[in-house]
Design a protein around this motif. Sequence first.
Motif, PDB file in Angstrom:
ATOM      1  N   SER B  45      42.534   4.466 -32.577  1.00  0.00           N
ATOM      2  CA  SER B  45      41.768   4.992 -31.449  1.00  0.00           C
ATOM      3  C   SER B  45      42.545   4.808 -30.157  1.00  0.00           C
ATOM      4  N   GLU B 164      46.164   6.253 -30.952  1.00  0.00           N
ATOM      5  CA  GLU B 164      45.716   7.362 -31.798  1.00  0.00           C
ATOM      6  C   GLU B 164      46.790   7.728 -32.817  1.00  0.00           C
ATOM      7  N   ASP B 186      46.704  13.363 -32.687  1.00  0.00           N
ATOM      8  CA  ASP B 186      46.567  14.583 -31.871  1.00  0.00           C
ATOM      9  C   ASP B 186      47.365  15.763 -32.446  1.00  0.00           C
ATOM     10  N   TRP B 216      33.697   4.140 -37.135  1.00  0.00           N
ATOM     11  CA  TRP B 216      34.392   4.971 -38.126  1.00  0.00           C
ATOM     12  C   TRP B 216      35.729   4.385 -38.538  1.00  0.00           C
ATOM     13  N   GLU B 217      36.314   3.549 -37.646  1.00  0.00           N
ATOM     14  CA  GLU B 217      37.650   3.026 -37.945  1.00  0.00           C
ATOM     15  C   GLU B 217      37.646   2.037 -39.098  1.00  0.00           C
ATOM     16  N   ASN B 471      34.148  18.446 -50.193  1.00  0.00           N
ATOM     17  CA  ASN B 471      34.160  18.059 -48.785  1.00  0.00           C
ATOM     18  C   ASN B 471      34.252  16.528 -48.678  1.00  0.00           C
ATOM     19  N   TYR B 473      33.457  14.479 -46.403  1.00  0.00           N
ATOM     20  CA  TYR B 473      32.249  13.847 -45.843  1.00  0.00           C
ATOM     21  C   TYR B 473      31.203  13.616 -46.930  1.00  0.00           C
ATOM     22  N   HIS B 516      39.530  21.127 -44.522  1.00  0.00           N
ATOM     23  CA  HIS B 516      39.720  22.442 -43.908  1.00  0.00           C
ATOM     24  C   HIS B 516      40.314  22.280 -42.520  1.00  0.00           C
ATOM     25  N   GLY B 517      41.020  23.314 -42.076  1.00  0.00           N
ATOM     26  CA  GLY B 517      41.575  23.303 -40.729  1.00  0.00           C
ATOM     27  C   GLY B 517      43.017  22.834 -40.721  1.00  0.00           C
ATOM     28  N   THR B 518      43.525  22.610 -39.509  1.00  0.00           N
ATOM     29  CA  THR B 518      44.928  22.224 -39.342  1.00  0.00           C
ATOM     30  C   THR B 518      45.041  20.699 -39.293  1.00  0.00           C
ATOM     31  N   GLN B 520      45.899  19.055 -36.617  1.00  0.00           N
ATOM     32  CA  GLN B 520      45.713  18.533 -35.255  1.00  0.00           C
ATOM     33  C   GLN B 520      44.331  17.945 -35.074  1.00  0.00           C
ATOM     34  N   PHE B 521      44.278  16.694 -34.714  1.00  0.00           N
ATOM     35  CA  PHE B 521      43.028  15.974 -34.449  1.00  0.00           C
ATOM     36  C   PHE B 521      41.897  16.462 -35.335  1.00  0.00           C
ATOM     37  N   ASN B 522      42.142  16.409 -36.616  1.00  0.00           N
ATOM     38  CA  ASN B 522      41.186  16.948 -37.581  1.00  0.00           C
ATOM     39  C   ASN B 522      40.425  15.804 -38.252  1.00  0.00           C
ATOM     40  N   PRO B 523      39.147  15.627 -37.882  1.00  0.00           N
ATOM     41  CA  PRO B 523      38.387  14.494 -38.436  1.00  0.00           C
ATOM     42  C   PRO B 523      38.195  14.587 -39.939  1.00  0.00           C
ATOM     43  N   ALA B 524      38.169  15.796 -40.471  1.00  0.00           N
ATOM     44  CA  ALA B 524      38.005  15.926 -41.925  1.00  0.00           C
ATOM     45  C   ALA B 524      39.250  15.399 -42.642  1.00  0.00           C
TER      46      ALA B 524
END
Lengths: 263, 612
Positions: B45, B164, B186, B216-217, B471, B473, B516-518, B520-524
Amino acid sequence: MAERVLRAWRGDRSGGRFEDYTVEADPGMVVLDLVHRAQAGPAPDLACRWNCKAGKCGSCSMEINGRPRLACMTRVGDFAPDEPIVVQPLKAFPIIRDLVTDVRWNYQQNKRIAPFTPGPAPADGNYRMSQTDVDRVQEFRKCIECFLCQDTCHVIRDHDKKADFVGPRFMIRLASLDMHPLDTVDRIPAVRDSYGSGYCNITRCCTEVCPEHIGITDNAIIPLKERVVSRFYDPIAMAIRAFFGTKSEPGKRPMAAPQTKVP
Amino acid sequence: MGAIDVSEIQTFVHDVVVIGAGGAGLRAAVAAAEEGLDVGVVCKSLLGKAHTVMAEGGAAAALGNADPRDNWKIHFRDTMRGGKFLNQWRMAELHAQQAPDRIRELEAWGAVFDRTADGRINQRNFGGHRYPRLAHVGDRTGLEMIRTLQDKAVHTAGVAVHMECTALRLLLDKGRVAGILAYWRDSGRFVLFKCKAVIMATGGFGRAWRVTSNSWEYTGDGQAMAYEAGAELMDVEFTQFHPTGMVWPPSVAGVLVTEGVRGEGGILTNNRGERFMFNYIPEKFAKETADTVEEGERWLDGDKTARRPPELLTRDVVARAIAAEVAAGRGSPHGGAFLDIASRRPAEVIKKKLPSMYHQFKELAEVDITKEAMEVGPTLHYAMGGIRVDHDTQMTRVPGLFAAGECGAGLHGANRLGGNSLSDLLVFGRLAGLGAASYIATVGDLEVSSDDVVAGIRKATAPLNRESGPNPYVVHDGLRDVMGRHVNIWRTREGLEKGLVEIARLQGVVGTVKAHGTSQFNPAWSEALDLPNLLLCAEMVARGALLREESRGAHSREDFQGERDEWGSRNIVIRKGADGAMETEVLERTAGPDGLAGIANASLEDLEGNRG
């Protein structure tokens, strides 16, 4: 359970747009819960900082329906049932992605401020300060570094004077050092010259958004401005200092250790 | 994915890398830098957001400011008794002896603790501590500590903070620590840190449970990386359920309510208005606990001959008592107990000593704690067990790998006393920094294997590159269900065995998740990368809990109630076996050194006034 519309800004430095996500909202939920629901469902990669989810770490700062706020302390029920919850990144800082901004500038300001420097400890190793003398310092140390005050400060937000003014968060950092009974460093010249105290024109926007309810303007910035004035613009105070030095100023009064040995 | 050219990966070179920027990590970084080392701090963080900010009540140290009868021996005795004698003797000794200096040092670095009438650091009462011992700042002591350490670290020459940035795996050279592989959150880019020592200061793994005070950490990254690198773990079955978490509204269930509420005089009642803790006083603590409401009241009024009220018994006892009251149908409307400070202290005192509790309840639950009682119940809070270390240097059995703070093991035994965590961070954070410094002096040049780096990158990018998959999550939610059902406050053989089967199933699934996604700062994606660590810790807890056929401290077996003598002298150690499977070992403890055992079993009268 009611359905709510979360309207989140999605994008990066190159641009972006708002996307609507319809999510279930339970009673008592906060805006951060809606973000998490969106992540667990329709928007798994929605970027958002958070940690404690209890208003103690200052990570989930964002602009919610136009106002800088902590998402974990903003209740969904505070908005009308049919009103979309609009979340977007802090405007004063460069966007990284979605709700996450680059706040490194703030950390650079802290590094510029001369650190706490106490005088030598008494022989028994225990510094002494009275609670009344530390009360005002403790108010400033409640700061959770959410940077909402930095985001709302028009010197930073609208005029982008990041090179000239450290912003409200670091004015309270400076005030907490200046008023610390044990500290020995004189930062008043730097408060004017390096940290830009003159830029603040006391609109109190920072105080209004502070989730810790710190009296940023009245208790920190105005006293610092007064110290600058008495240092550089008050001939009588300047004469007194010429004789007694800057260390005898108010706010630097450590308690003496008692003569008797502590049992 | 095509070929990966390791030489093109951004690389930092430090003497030592500290993973985690909470209290232990920052204190370790300062200690190592003050020894002249080049230190890199890597944290998931932003700096200053680590879980230490959540600590509320205070840091335990026998300063003797609030009650001059206190001294390190009584603190040591309280810690051993609180830990049900499974603590490592030497660590409890070092902690009790060094904590006062660490607190004074923090003050010299700028921390502003609440004061006594004569201007010294004030101390408050807490569960299991014989005397008011917790240096505190209202109910935000952790924030004060992290801000002080943060300021100290950024102004200490030789400390560089990489914010981070998530560590993925340890890199070894012939069994010695040689670096870590990490990625920037990031950009999603990989980064290599070459170093001679790594200090794990990554905290706990509470995210495996649904009702938890952890952020979450807390996914057990340090424990998992250390395990994979060959280190041992110990006492992992002891997971602390803090007795007082919020229970309503659901969105904040688990958020911590400081023990300071009880330290300031707060009482627990059930739905019949009974102060039920008087019914749950364990034999071992009966002599030192008030047995009537009247005596408890005298204690609150400052009568030094009165014994402490039972609300201040250790956390394991209070958490089980609340759970038992709820199970017996005597709980509050939302399934907890009532915690009442409103009728005990004037409103202005409550707002002064417990300001963040006041705001937390007012803003999140619409409850005014100066007027009405709070509803509270147990929440997963802390891992007593963790990475096994040498008691004096904090080094694991992997050369160059150190651990301090919550991710380490040894100080707390079967149950941690409130306030002992913040002092743990300071004492053992510093010792780990010093330990790393003396180790590094003996180490020559090291090399990082390109194959290891490439393997780490391929594994990390797999969830992004997969075409499809579950997924992450949802998998995480499944784990929380399993832990809530089978590895919770009360445990049984049958439940733990089922839990292990479920955990193994999820360990299979986690290798197929799709982020899913890229990058960059992707929480998944972070979720997908953290989950295997969390699952590994969950497995360790369940295996340890299954093996320990007794109830002791924070570990409660419905099918083996009460402490069993044979288990009173055993710690459970976990490691990765040669075949890659998890291996457990029951370790017979050595008797404590005469001096220490004598102190731990001494009467209070013998220790009071003895400031040796």
